[in-house]
Every structure is written in structure tokens, then in C-alpha cells.
Enzyme design. Sequence first.
Site, PDB file in Angstrom:
ATOM      1  N   GLU A  54       0.725  -1.112  -0.322  1.00  0.00           N
ATOM      2  CA  GLU A  54       0.027  -0.074  -0.249  1.00  0.00           C
ATOM      3  C   GLU A  54       0.854   1.259  -0.122  1.00  0.00           C
ATOM      4  O   GLU A  54       0.025   2.158   0.184  1.00  0.00           O
ATOM      5  CB  GLU A  54      -0.907  -0.312   1.696  1.00  0.00           C
ATOM      6  CG  GLU A  54      -2.012  -1.533   1.110  1.00  0.00           C
ATOM      7  CD  GLU A  54      -2.801  -1.782  -0.003  1.00  0.00           C
ATOM      8  OE1 GLU A  54      -2.828  -0.574  -0.560  1.00  0.00           O
ATOM      9  OE2 GLU A  54      -4.051  -2.759  -0.252  1.00  0.00           O
ATOM     10  N   HIS A  79      -7.183  -2.218   9.841  1.00  0.00           N
ATOM     11  CA  HIS A  79      -8.687  -2.886   9.443  1.00  0.00           C
ATOM     12  C   HIS A  79      -9.979  -2.887  10.732  1.00  0.00           C
ATOM     13  O   HIS A  79     -10.129  -4.122  11.537  1.00  0.00           O
ATOM     14  CB  HIS A  79      -8.503  -4.736   9.062  1.00  0.00           C
ATOM     15  CG  HIS A  79      -8.085  -4.156   7.037  1.00  0.00           C
ATOM     16  ND1 HIS A  79      -6.474  -5.787   7.392  1.00  0.00           N
ATOM     17  CD2 HIS A  79      -7.334  -3.709   6.458  1.00  0.00           C
ATOM     18  CE1 HIS A  79      -6.475  -4.983   5.981  1.00  0.00           C
ATOM     19  NE2 HIS A  79      -5.860  -4.098   6.337  1.00  0.00           N
ATOM     20  N   GLU A 107     -18.300  12.414  21.799  1.00  0.00           N
ATOM     21  CA  GLU A 107     -17.238  13.058  21.464  1.00  0.00           C
ATOM     22  C   GLU A 107     -16.478  13.121  19.635  1.00  0.00           C
ATOM     23  O   GLU A 107     -16.299  13.922  19.479  1.00  0.00           O
ATOM     24  CB  GLU A 107     -15.885  11.878  21.925  1.00  0.00           C
ATOM     25  CG  GLU A 107     -15.601  10.664  21.885  1.00  0.00           C
ATOM     26  CD  GLU A 107     -14.957  10.543  21.811  1.00  0.00           C
ATOM     27  OE1 GLU A 107     -13.827  10.765  22.887  1.00  0.00           O
ATOM     28  OE2 GLU A 107     -14.298   8.916  21.639  1.00  0.00           O
TER      29      GLU A 107
HETATM   30 ZN   LIG Z   1      -5.501  -3.676   3.884  1.00  0.00          ZN
END
Ligand SMILES: [Zn+2]
Length: 208
Positions: A54, A79, A107
Site C-alpha cells: 500500500e 482493518h 466525542e
Molecule cells: Zn488493508
Amino acid sequence: MLIGKIFIVTGTGKYFKNVEFDPENNLGIIKIAKDGTTAELLWGYSDGGKFTSELPAHLMSHMARLKVNPENRVILHCHPTYTLAMNYVHELDEKKFTHTLWETCTECMVVFPDGVGVLPWMLCGTNEIGEATAKKMEEFRLVVWGLHGLYGAGKDIDEAFGLVETVEKAAQLYMISAHLPRINTITDDQLREIAEGFGVNYKKDFLN
Ligand SMILES: [Zn+2]
């Protein structure tokens, strides 16, 4: 914009939980080369590994966030269980998704008044999802990857984790209460009151 900048990046196939026990194997310190597209490894990945798949999404998000705020130095992808569960039962619409989180926990309006951006499901590890994430990051510090996970940006790891954990807490509250009859809720007027009381600049068009 990122040329010469140095980042700590988790390795591909590595687990965040192992970082604290073996940072030199699970992390790498990289320096973005002069060509702007390659990176030099300064330290880490000691078993011969490489950076996360990523990385494009992370670097493009860094560029987007640094333009908005030069202090935003951390991009975190994860995740979170309840946030992801919510993806399957809630509309993937950023106004509606943000509104549900805001009205679930007082909040939330204080912590992420700028809301949560939402992307549809897209193939991860690609330039396309990186570009789409970066576009959202110009407006949001939090971006949901539909049916996949969450991106959070902050000035340090504490802030990025704090944002993600606040979303996750609200998503948990939603998931354990959404199927029950709703008797009380935080109203839009109260959300405005929170924003004004705490002096935060919120996304006004995300209220009804
Ligand atoms: Zn991921």
C-alpha cells in the site's frame, strides 16, 4: 514534494503486533530518491523484505495531507473490526456514514468534525486506489475503504491512532445498538452545540 523525505514504513506481509518485538525486521526507514518515484532503504527489513504493497496509497496520501497541513506526518491504514462490520450494514455514503458516527457518540464531533470520507470497494495495492484516497485526504483525515478498512492521518502516531480508535468506538456502539429500538439520539441541534462549544470547524452540509 516528497523528494528527500524520510518515512518509517511497515513491511509487506508483516504484522503490526510484531513491530514492538522486532522493529528491524518489520519496519523499514526509507528515503524518497531524487526521481521522486523510487526509495532508498536506510534501515530495516532485515530479513530481505520490502515495504507494504500500500506504499503508493500512503505516499499519495502524505502528499495530499502535507498540502493541507505540513504537520500531518502520519498515515495509518488498518482493518478495525466494528468499522468494517458497519460497512456491510450501513450505506457507504460519506455524509450518512459520518452523521451516524457523530450521532452515536458525543466525542465524535469534537475529534473528527471534518468527517469521514468514503470510497467504494476498489482493488487495493493499486495506483487507482492511491489516487482516490489522496483525493479524499485533501478534505478528510479519515477515509473508509469500502468493505476493506480505514485510513487515518495525523500529526503523530498518537493522533492518527486516536482518530481511528474514536471511529472504531462509535462503530462498535452502532453495531451493538443499531438493531435495537432507538429511544434516544444526539440531535443535529446538539451536534451544532457541541461544535460551537468546542470551537471546531465542522462539515456543515453533513448535518440535516
Ligand atoms: Zn488493508
